[in-house]
Design an enzyme around this catalytic site. Structure first.
Site, PDB file in Angstrom:
ATOM      1  N   HIS A  15      57.084  32.279  29.699  1.00  0.00           N
ATOM      2  CA  HIS A  15      57.821  31.036  29.948  1.00  0.00           C
ATOM      3  C   HIS A  15      57.598  30.043  28.815  1.00  0.00           C
ATOM      4  CE1 HIS A  15      53.932  28.785  30.523  1.00  0.00           C
ATOM      5  NE2 HIS A  15      53.452  29.816  31.179  1.00  0.00           N
ATOM      6  N   GLU A  97      50.677  35.357  36.403  1.00  0.00           N
ATOM      7  CA  GLU A  97      49.610  35.394  35.559  1.00  0.00           C
ATOM      8  C   GLU A  97      48.187  35.785  35.894  1.00  0.00           C
ATOM      9  OE1 GLU A  97      48.600  35.422  32.658  1.00  0.00           O
ATOM     10  OE2 GLU A  97      48.772  33.432  31.624  1.00  0.00           O
TER      11      GLU A  97
END
Length: 219
Positions: A15, A97
């Protein structure tokens, strides 16, 4: 026919920039947005990277997996925002994550103050995911991708490419496991915000997974 099909590819994108990626806070479950600069960087680079005839071509994408965190989802939509239509995708916790548990939101020096010998690549995260947890989750994602690739290469089912839009530690673990090493090899890789890794295979052989590019279009 299998020999005539191009080798399938896996693109892994981290990201874009967030406030916590700037200041080094461990950002796992916390759902924070991209910075304005992070959005601008993606918008500036996307036409070089995504589109017909570009490295990431919607016409060759078979599956897209995106982390549920807004920083990843926003990155995906910005990357394809200049096209008439974004390709379909799956939002899945499988590519979230690393869960930092008790260390969520802390900087590395703050964690070291609590545990001077801590090393995420060996110790994992108390209250979050262990090294074994992370390895199992990432290996499951890789197994899905490899089956998609096998069906395309051997049977002509689907399309050539898979895209994952995820996070820094997740991407470093995935690269390590893709090339069939222990997760801790990830300490030697760096994934910049909005960077793209290209994973494929050597010698036209699905049994020889390789890292072919890292941090493409990140600088």
């Amino acid at each position: 026919m299998a020999e005539s099909r191009p080798m399938p590819r896996l693109f892994v994108m981290r990201h874009g920039e967030t406030e916590w990626s700037i200041n080094g806070r461990h950002t796992g479950r916390t759902d924070i947005p991209l910075t304005a600069k992070g959005e601008d960087i993606i918008n500036e680079r996307r036409e070089q990277l995504v589109g017909p005839g570009k490295l990431i071509d919607p016409a060759t994408l078979c599956h897209i997996f995106i982390s549920p965190r807004q920083r990843a989802h926003k990155t995906y939509h910005l990357m394809f925002g200049h096209l008439d239509e974004a390709p379909s995708h799956v939002v899945t916790e499988d590519v979230r994550e690393w869960d930092y548990g008790d260390y969520e939101g802390l900087k590395s020096h703050e964690i070291k103050a609590l545990n001077p010998t801590w090393d995420i690549w060996k110790d994992g995260c108390p209250g979050g995911e262990s090294v074994e947890d992370m390895t199992k989750r990432v290996d499951g994602v890789i197994a899905q991708v490899c089956e998609i690739h096998r069906k395309y290469k051997e049977e002509g089912i689907g399309r050539r490419d898979v895209l994952i839009v995820a996070h820094g530690h997740f991407s470093r673990v995935l690269i390590s496991r893709w090339v069939q090493f222990h997760l801790c090899l990830g300490t030697h890789f760096n994934m910049e915000p909005a960077g793209v890794a290209l994973l494929t295979y050597n010698h036209n052989n699905l049994k020889e997974p390789s890292l072919t590019g890292l941090n493409l279009y990140a600088f």
